[in-house]
Enzyme design. Structure first.
Site, PDB file in Angstrom:
ATOM      1  N   HIS A   1       0.815  -1.227   0.000  1.00  0.00           N
ATOM      2  CA  HIS A   1       0.000   0.000   0.000  1.00  0.00           C
ATOM      3  C   HIS A   1       0.848   1.277   0.000  1.00  0.00           C
ATOM      4  O   HIS A   1       0.319   2.371  -0.203  1.00  0.00           O
ATOM      5  CB  HIS A   1      -0.917   0.047   1.230  1.00  0.00           C
ATOM      6  CG  HIS A   1      -1.971  -1.016   1.243  1.00  0.00           C
ATOM      7  ND1 HIS A   1      -2.813  -1.234   0.182  1.00  0.00           N
ATOM      8  CD2 HIS A   1      -2.307  -1.950   2.180  1.00  0.00           C
ATOM      9  CE1 HIS A   1      -3.635  -2.243   0.467  1.00  0.00           C
ATOM     10  NE2 HIS A   1      -3.338  -2.698   1.678  1.00  0.00           N
TER      11      HIS A   1
ATOM     12  N   ASP B   1      -2.821 -10.604  -2.410  1.00  0.00           N
ATOM     13  CA  ASP B   1      -3.373 -10.075  -1.160  1.00  0.00           C
ATOM     14  C   ASP B   1      -4.832  -9.665  -1.422  1.00  0.00           C
ATOM     15  O   ASP B   1      -5.167  -9.252  -2.534  1.00  0.00           O
ATOM     16  CB  ASP B   1      -2.547  -8.855  -0.727  1.00  0.00           C
ATOM     17  CG  ASP B   1      -2.901  -8.344   0.659  1.00  0.00           C
ATOM     18  OD1 ASP B   1      -2.127  -8.604   1.597  1.00  0.00           O
ATOM     19  OD2 ASP B   1      -3.950  -7.680   0.815  1.00  0.00           O
TER      20      ASP B   1
HETATM   21 ZN   LIG Z   1      -4.206  -7.092   2.677  1.00  0.00          ZN
END
Ligand SMILES: [Zn+2]
Length: 343
Positions: free
Chosen positions: A128, A165
């Site tokens: 992220h 993910d």
């Molecule tokens: Zn994640």
């Protein structure tokens, strides 16, 4: 015995830790480390220690201003002043440097042919983290730093990053959005954090077509995931011919995770590993590097990571069978990836 699989682990990854409760904590990997140190793995794995990523490795992805912010917040005494999820403390920057640097160590080993496969059991996670911003537990984008290093040091021109993910890799995508030398493909649950990764985000300029997003419905399970990855990942690898495959391996799509509604079983993680091994053998001399991202239930995380590692050390090469899935096929209808890739 030729130890083809290198595992990166180091207890200094426990040092980024907060006394308040956080889903992202050192207990995620503690039990996993103990299991991997059992005798049954001693003969089949190479254990690797990290180095720190240098500032120039890191600034190939992140801005100087962001690195200054990390240091300032670490000294401020309020770990959550920067972001509500991503705590920053005195130990954070060095731990993150070891996380990114550990991945570079694995990349060197693979490029030298001393290992085929690598797995970095690192934290804090990275996918992220954008050039100028950390978020979602991520401080430095470990896999992006690794891809940039592989381009610069080894001159690689086709790197595939595959991210399974359950959350979209907004950070990794943004770093390489205008770049065709790093293809970023993500399968993730739609309409959850970080609310990016729509099918229409396909890259820009030279990178147009080199970002592939498969946002999927909550409650997709093994069958749908196997169908989509079997079709899309296999076709893209065949056409792109990556020189290495990097995997953002997050285990939070597991059915035992409360952070998502996706319903993958432990055995899906073995099956995707099996497919990735075959694709890496066909395309890039087996070069395959996993980097740990999410996964917040320590029990299912451990089981699923071990399923991955067991599959890596298994000499068998078996392409997982794909069953037709109407629900999954619907994800591909009119998907913009058809403009650039043939399925
Ligand atoms: Zn994640």
């Amino acid at each position: 015995m030729n130890k083809k699989t290198a595992i990166l682990l180091d207890r200094r990854y426990h040092n980024h830790q907060i006394s308040r409760q956080s889903l992202e904590n050192a207990d995620r990997i503690r039990g996993l480390y103990l299991t991997l140190e059992e005798e049954r793995y001693a003969n089949s794995l190479q254990f690797i220690k990290p180095r720190e990523a240098s500032l120039s490795d890191i600034t190939a992805v992140h801005s100087e201003m962001y690195l200054d912010q990390i240091r300032q917040h670490a000294a401020s005494g309020d770990p959550y002043a920067y972001d509500k999820d991503t705590y920053l403390m005195e130990e954070t920057f060095y731990t993150a440097q070891l996380a990114a640097g550990g991945c570079l160590e694995l990349a060197d080993l693979i490029m030298a042919g001393e290992a085929d496969y690598g797995f970095g059991l690192i934290r804090p996670p990275g996918h992220h983290a954008e050039a100028g911003r950390g978020m979602g537990f991520c401080v430095l984008n470990n896999i992006a730093v690794t891809a940039e290093y592989l381009r610069k040091v080894y001159g690689l021109q086709r790197i595939l990053i595959f991210d399974f993910d359950v959350h979209h890799c907004n950070g990794t995508q943004s770093v390489f959005y205008e770049n065709s030398q790093v293809l970023v493909m993500s399968i993730h649950e739609e309409r959850i954090f970080p609310f990016t990764g729509s099918r229409n985000e396909i890259g820009k300029e030279e990178g147009c077509g080199y970002t592939i997003n498969l946002p999927v419905h909550a409650q997709f399970a093994d069958e749908e995931y196997t169908y989509l990855t079997g079709k899309v990942l296999s076709s893209v690898v065949e056409q792109y011919l990556p020189q290495i495959i990097l995997v953002s391996a997050g285990y939070d799509a597991h059915k035992e995770e409360t952070i998502s509604k996706t319903l993958l079983s432990t055995s899906w993680f073995a099956s995707i590993t099996s497919l990735l091994k075959i694709l890496a053998k066909d395309a890039c001399d087996n070069r395959l590097l996993f980097v740990l991202e999410g996964g917040y239930n320590p029990t299912s995380l451990q089981q699923a990571v071990l399923a991955t590692i067991d599959e890596l050390i298994n000499p068998r090469m078996l392409r997982p069978g794909i069953m037709y899935s109407e629900r999954a096929q619907r994800i591909l209808w009119n998907h913009p990836l058809h403009t650039h890739w043939t399925l």
